[in-house]
Scaffold this motif. Structure first.
Motif, PDB file in Angstrom:
ATOM      1  N   ILE A  76       0.264 -49.603 -17.864  1.00 35.49           N
ATOM      2  CA  ILE A  76       1.476 -49.552 -18.236  1.00 35.49           C
ATOM      3  C   ILE A  76       2.269 -48.511 -18.453  1.00 35.49           C
ATOM      4  O   ILE A  76       3.263 -48.070 -17.934  1.00 35.49           O
ATOM      5  CB  ILE A  76       2.018 -50.657 -19.237  1.00 35.49           C
ATOM      6  CG1 ILE A  76       3.496 -50.980 -18.852  1.00 35.49           C
ATOM      7  CG2 ILE A  76       1.783 -50.365 -20.490  1.00 35.49           C
ATOM      8  CD1 ILE A  76       3.819 -52.418 -19.443  1.00 35.49           C
ATOM      9  N   ASP A  77       1.584 -47.164 -19.202  1.00 30.52           N
ATOM     10  CA  ASP A  77       2.001 -46.239 -19.300  1.00 30.52           C
ATOM     11  C   ASP A  77       2.214 -45.037 -18.342  1.00 30.52           C
ATOM     12  O   ASP A  77       2.798 -43.967 -18.614  1.00 30.52           O
ATOM     13  CB  ASP A  77       1.231 -45.501 -20.709  1.00 30.52           C
ATOM     14  CG  ASP A  77      -0.149 -45.208 -20.469  1.00 30.52           C
ATOM     15  OD1 ASP A  77      -0.621 -45.518 -19.383  1.00 30.52           O
ATOM     16  OD2 ASP A  77      -0.932 -44.558 -21.313  1.00 30.52           O
ATOM     17  N   THR A  78       1.529 -45.532 -17.172  1.00 31.64           N
ATOM     18  CA  THR A  78       1.741 -44.623 -15.880  1.00 31.64           C
ATOM     19  C   THR A  78       2.817 -45.107 -15.160  1.00 31.64           C
ATOM     20  O   THR A  78       3.226 -44.502 -14.119  1.00 31.64           O
ATOM     21  CB  THR A  78       0.602 -44.765 -15.247  1.00 31.64           C
ATOM     22  OG1 THR A  78       0.387 -46.118 -14.739  1.00 31.64           O
ATOM     23  CG2 THR A  78      -0.764 -44.266 -15.935  1.00 31.64           C
ATOM     24  N   LEU A  79       3.475 -46.172 -15.568  1.00 25.89           N
ATOM     25  CA  LEU A  79       4.894 -46.650 -14.985  1.00 25.89           C
ATOM     26  C   LEU A  79       6.099 -46.295 -15.473  1.00 25.89           C
ATOM     27  O   LEU A  79       6.090 -45.952 -16.621  1.00 25.89           O
ATOM     28  CB  LEU A  79       4.854 -48.294 -14.696  1.00 25.89           C
ATOM     29  CG  LEU A  79       3.538 -48.849 -14.154  1.00 25.89           C
ATOM     30  CD1 LEU A  79       3.438 -50.351 -14.494  1.00 25.89           C
ATOM     31  CD2 LEU A  79       3.406 -48.577 -12.520  1.00 25.89           C
ATOM     32  N   PHE A  84       9.593 -53.151 -14.485  1.00 26.66           N
ATOM     33  CA  PHE A  84       9.804 -54.626 -14.277  1.00 26.66           C
ATOM     34  C   PHE A  84      11.019 -54.907 -13.618  1.00 26.66           C
ATOM     35  O   PHE A  84      11.183 -56.023 -13.349  1.00 26.66           O
ATOM     36  CB  PHE A  84       9.289 -55.226 -15.626  1.00 26.66           C
ATOM     37  CG  PHE A  84      10.382 -54.609 -16.711  1.00 26.66           C
ATOM     38  CD1 PHE A  84      11.652 -54.733 -16.745  1.00 26.66           C
ATOM     39  CD2 PHE A  84       9.834 -53.551 -17.624  1.00 26.66           C
ATOM     40  CE1 PHE A  84      12.526 -54.602 -17.858  1.00 26.66           C
ATOM     41  CE2 PHE A  84      10.682 -53.125 -18.436  1.00 26.66           C
ATOM     42  CZ  PHE A  84      11.969 -53.652 -18.548  1.00 26.66           C
ATOM     43  N   ASP A  85      11.743 -54.051 -13.384  1.00 25.94           N
ATOM     44  CA  ASP A  85      13.325 -54.288 -13.262  1.00 25.94           C
ATOM     45  C   ASP A  85      13.098 -54.470 -11.597  1.00 25.94           C
ATOM     46  O   ASP A  85      12.327 -53.875 -10.860  1.00 25.94           O
ATOM     47  CB  ASP A  85      14.114 -53.279 -13.557  1.00 25.94           C
ATOM     48  CG  ASP A  85      15.808 -53.518 -13.196  1.00 25.94           C
ATOM     49  OD1 ASP A  85      16.043 -54.456 -13.561  1.00 25.94           O
ATOM     50  OD2 ASP A  85      16.489 -52.725 -12.695  1.00 25.94           O
ATOM     51  N   VAL A 106     -11.881 -54.513  -4.825  1.00 27.86           N
ATOM     52  CA  VAL A 106     -11.096 -55.865  -4.366  1.00 27.86           C
ATOM     53  C   VAL A 106     -10.214 -56.487  -5.391  1.00 27.86           C
ATOM     54  O   VAL A 106      -9.303 -57.293  -4.749  1.00 27.86           O
ATOM     55  CB  VAL A 106     -12.285 -57.053  -4.090  1.00 27.86           C
ATOM     56  CG1 VAL A 106     -12.965 -57.281  -5.222  1.00 27.86           C
ATOM     57  CG2 VAL A 106     -11.751 -58.143  -3.116  1.00 27.86           C
ATOM     58  N   ILE A 107      -9.997 -55.931  -6.320  1.00 29.05           N
ATOM     59  CA  ILE A 107      -9.247 -56.453  -7.397  1.00 29.05           C
ATOM     60  C   ILE A 107      -8.478 -55.714  -8.198  1.00 29.05           C
ATOM     61  O   ILE A 107      -9.043 -54.456  -8.510  1.00 29.05           O
ATOM     62  CB  ILE A 107     -10.117 -57.295  -8.612  1.00 29.05           C
ATOM     63  CG1 ILE A 107     -10.952 -58.263  -7.920  1.00 29.05           C
ATOM     64  CG2 ILE A 107      -9.066 -57.968  -9.812  1.00 29.05           C
ATOM     65  CD1 ILE A 107     -12.326 -58.510  -8.883  1.00 29.05           C
ATOM     66  N   LEU A 108      -7.057 -55.956  -8.386  1.00 24.89           N
ATOM     67  CA  LEU A 108      -6.013 -54.862  -9.027  1.00 24.89           C
ATOM     68  C   LEU A 108      -5.525 -55.578 -10.212  1.00 24.89           C
ATOM     69  O   LEU A 108      -4.810 -56.477 -10.040  1.00 24.89           O
ATOM     70  CB  LEU A 108      -5.184 -54.495  -8.074  1.00 24.89           C
ATOM     71  CG  LEU A 108      -4.095 -53.311  -8.873  1.00 24.89           C
ATOM     72  CD1 LEU A 108      -4.942 -52.052  -9.282  1.00 24.89           C
ATOM     73  CD2 LEU A 108      -2.894 -52.876  -7.800  1.00 24.89           C
ATOM     74  N   LYS A 109      -5.974 -55.041 -11.329  1.00 26.43           N
ATOM     75  CA  LYS A 109      -5.155 -55.817 -12.581  1.00 26.43           C
ATOM     76  C   LYS A 109      -3.903 -55.081 -12.833  1.00 26.43           C
ATOM     77  O   LYS A 109      -3.748 -53.764 -12.714  1.00 26.43           O
ATOM     78  CB  LYS A 109      -6.081 -55.543 -13.911  1.00 26.43           C
ATOM     79  CG  LYS A 109      -5.467 -56.078 -15.301  1.00 26.43           C
ATOM     80  CD  LYS A 109      -6.615 -55.545 -16.286  1.00 26.43           C
ATOM     81  CE  LYS A 109      -6.016 -56.293 -17.585  1.00 26.43           C
ATOM     82  NZ  LYS A 109      -7.028 -55.711 -18.894  1.00 26.43           N
ATOM     83  N   VAL A 110      -2.651 -55.910 -12.860  1.00 26.91           N
ATOM     84  CA  VAL A 110      -1.428 -55.250 -13.049  1.00 26.91           C
ATOM     85  C   VAL A 110      -0.650 -56.039 -14.101  1.00 26.91           C
ATOM     86  O   VAL A 110      -0.816 -57.234 -14.477  1.00 26.91           O
ATOM     87  CB  VAL A 110      -0.808 -55.676 -11.648  1.00 26.91           C
ATOM     88  CG1 VAL A 110      -1.201 -54.637 -10.639  1.00 26.91           C
ATOM     89  CG2 VAL A 110      -0.389 -57.024 -11.509  1.00 26.91           C
ATOM     90  N   PRO A 111       0.221 -55.253 -14.744  1.00 22.78           N
ATOM     91  CA  PRO A 111       0.992 -55.963 -16.010  1.00 22.78           C
ATOM     92  C   PRO A 111       1.808 -57.052 -15.481  1.00 22.78           C
ATOM     93  O   PRO A 111       2.474 -56.865 -14.433  1.00 22.78           O
ATOM     94  CB  PRO A 111       1.579 -54.757 -16.662  1.00 22.78           C
ATOM     95  CG  PRO A 111       1.708 -53.487 -15.721  1.00 22.78           C
ATOM     96  CD  PRO A 111       0.415 -53.830 -14.731  1.00 22.78           C
ATOM     97  N   SER A 112       2.016 -57.811 -16.253  1.00 25.87           N
ATOM     98  CA  SER A 112       2.967 -59.054 -15.931  1.00 25.87           C
ATOM     99  C   SER A 112       4.328 -58.497 -16.223  1.00 25.87           C
ATOM    100  O   SER A 112       4.778 -57.837 -17.330  1.00 25.87           O
ATOM    101  CB  SER A 112       2.648 -60.185 -17.021  1.00 25.87           C
ATOM    102  OG  SER A 112       3.867 -61.012 -16.844  1.00 25.87           O
TER     103      SER A 112
END
Length: 149
Positions: A76-79, A84-85, A106-112
């Protein structure tokens, strides 16, 4: 690890992606969105359906990801602070698109974007390891009627 996806009954018997645009992919890029919990999967549906169609028949897809599969993660600190907007969809889609293009996992974990410190897991159905991910089972699911339809 188990992840969850809530979908209409007609789509609950297989792991497929629509190719529609979403936060982490552009139209024509095929990604299966899953959540770390059933509760987050529910909220994702409520937000993206805008309360419409919640009285239809749904199922929870319980998807098993082998523990040995590598998972890429977006910190999240790279975004951007407002990632989220809705106005930042382009930024997020570029990140997801790059993950798809490189094909390194095959998998990417992303913040909600809905709940801080919660995560969604994106699955790349054209990655060579995708066949190792399985639909473990499905469960009946009904949205609480207090959620406005």
């Amino acid at each position: 690890m188990f992840v969850y996806r809530i979908t209409k009954v007609a789509y609950a018997d297989r792991l497929v992606a629509s190719g529609g645009a979403a936060r982490w992919n552009e139209r024509g890029q095929f990604v299966i969105y899953t959540a770390a919990t059933r509760a987050l999967a529910c909220l994702e549906n409520v937000v993206h359906r805008s309360g419409e169609g919640l009285l239809e028949n749904f199922r929870v897809m319980v998807i098993e990801i082998p523990d040995e599969l590598p998972i890429d993660a977006i910190a999240i600190d790279t975004l951007p602070t407002d990632w989220f907007d809705f106005g930042q969809y382009d930024t997020c889609q570029q990140i997801g698109g790059e993950w798809l293009r490189t094909g390194q996992s095959v998998i990417l974990k992303v913040p909600s974007a809905i709940i801080s410190n919660e995560y969604n897991y994106l699955l790349n159905p054209i990655h060579h390891d995708f066949s190792r991910i399985t639909l473990h089972h499905t469960e009946p699911f009904a949205f609480d009627p207090r959620i406005k339809d």
